[in-house]
Write a protein that holds these residues in place. Structure first.
Motif, mmCIF file in Angstrom:
data_model
loop_
_atom_site.group_PDB
_atom_site.id
_atom_site.type_symbol
_atom_site.label_atom_id
_atom_site.label_comp_id
_atom_site.label_asym_id
_atom_site.label_seq_id
_atom_site.Cartn_x
_atom_site.Cartn_y
_atom_site.Cartn_z
ATOM 1 N N THR A 1 10.354 12.976 -1.548
ATOM 2 C CA THR A 1 10.382 14.039 -2.552
ATOM 3 C C THR A 1 12.061 15.135 -3.012
ATOM 4 N N GLY A 2 12.817 14.783 -1.431
ATOM 5 C CA GLY A 2 13.839 15.353 -1.687
ATOM 6 C C GLY A 2 15.083 14.398 -2.415
ATOM 7 N N THR B 1 10.076 15.775 7.209
ATOM 8 C CA THR B 1 10.926 14.345 7.392
ATOM 9 C C THR B 1 10.606 13.802 6.223
ATOM 10 N N ILE B 2 9.234 13.767 6.301
ATOM 11 C CA ILE B 2 8.821 12.972 5.340
ATOM 12 C C ILE B 2 9.041 13.471 4.103
ATOM 13 N N GLN C 1 0.393 -0.945 -0.164
ATOM 14 C CA GLN C 1 0.159 -0.161 0.153
ATOM 15 C C GLN C 1 1.051 1.409 -0.143
ATOM 16 N N VAL C 2 1.609 1.426 0.869
ATOM 17 C CA VAL C 2 2.620 2.050 1.034
ATOM 18 C C VAL C 2 3.489 2.307 -0.157
ATOM 19 N N LEU C 3 4.224 1.966 -0.348
ATOM 20 C CA LEU C 3 5.108 0.959 -1.659
ATOM 21 C C LEU C 3 4.950 1.955 -2.892
ATOM 22 N N PRO C 4 3.643 1.680 -3.624
ATOM 23 C CA PRO C 4 2.744 2.296 -4.421
ATOM 24 C C PRO C 4 2.320 3.764 -4.619
ATOM 25 N N PHE C 5 1.923 3.915 -3.525
ATOM 26 C CA PHE C 5 1.722 5.437 -2.328
ATOM 27 C C PHE C 5 2.788 6.779 -3.296
ATOM 28 N N VAL C 6 4.206 5.426 -2.897
ATOM 29 C CA VAL C 6 4.869 6.598 -3.167
ATOM 30 C C VAL C 6 5.549 6.558 -4.536
ATOM 31 N N VAL C 7 5.207 5.529 -5.835
ATOM 32 C CA VAL C 7 5.930 5.583 -6.710
ATOM 33 C C VAL C 7 5.018 6.736 -7.274
ATOM 34 N N SER D 1 10.106 2.627 2.651
ATOM 35 C CA SER D 1 11.140 2.504 3.163
ATOM 36 C C SER D 1 11.542 3.388 4.570
ATOM 37 N N LEU D 2 11.566 4.844 4.477
ATOM 38 C CA LEU D 2 12.121 6.119 5.019
ATOM 39 C C LEU D 2 11.228 6.069 5.723
ATOM 40 N N VAL D 3 9.916 6.143 4.579
ATOM 41 C CA VAL D 3 8.589 6.931 4.983
ATOM 42 C C VAL D 3 8.029 5.699 6.183
#
Length: 178
Positions: free
Chosen positions: A177-178, A171-172, A115-121, A135-137
């Motif tokens: 995006t950083g 931080t998130i 769920q988080v990985l597709p969000f990050v992509v 993973s950092l998030v």
């Protein structure tokens, strides 16, 4: 009173979530869950096979990640997760149990990875870098939950939602995006 198969499964899962929340994975037993559901323990085994599979089914969570603009994603995720952890004690149980039980840890990895990985992509547009970013998030969000809801560090418990969003959101955001 006879229940349908679907109703029986629902009752078992509700009892399992409550029992895992109260006792943790290791102390919860099929017999106790069956007693809570007012059914024979053999029925729990019939529907779920074993305790590990029952836990996996009881620990199925939709994180309901919101649609966020990339520039607001950090603060939005922190706010969303604080509200999710507050509203769903089952996630706290999963975190608590995941530290000491491999099945629970795998469940947590599956939930966050799925769920988080597709969000990050979607936010980053960077499929190659997304696994590390996700993973950092997750490290920040799970650390927040661990210190606020499980270990109950007084300053974390006392902090307002807005204060935590203001401090952790950047931080998130940087991870995204950083």
């Amino acid at each position: 009173m006879r229940r349908s198969s679907a109703e029986t499964k629902t009752v078992i899962l509700a009892a399992a979530r409550e029992r895992f929340a109260a006792d943790g994975y290791d102390k919860a037993t099929i017999r106790a869950i069956a007693a809570d559901a007012r059914i024979d323990p053999a029925m729990v085994m019939r529907y779920f096979g074993n305790k590990e599979k029952l836990f996996a089914a009881a620990a199925e969570f939709d994180l309901e990640l919101p649609e966020l603009a990339s520039e607001l994603a950090g603060a939005g995720l922190v706010r969303h997760f604080l509200r999710k952890w507050e509203a769903d004690e089952g996630l706290q149980v999963l975190l608590r149990t995941g530290v000491t039980n491999e099945a629970a840890a795998e469940r947590m990895r599956t939930i966050f990875g799925g769920q988080v990985l597709p969000f990050v992509v979607r936010i980053t547009g960077d499929p190659a870098g997304a696994p590390l970013r996700a993973s950092l998030v997750a490290s920040q969000l799970l650390g927040l939950a661990l210190s606020r809801y499980i270990l109950k560090f007084p300053p974390m418990v006392a902090a307002s939602e807005e204060e935590l969003v203001a401090r952790l959101g950047p931080t998130i955001q940087r991870y995204l995006t950083g």
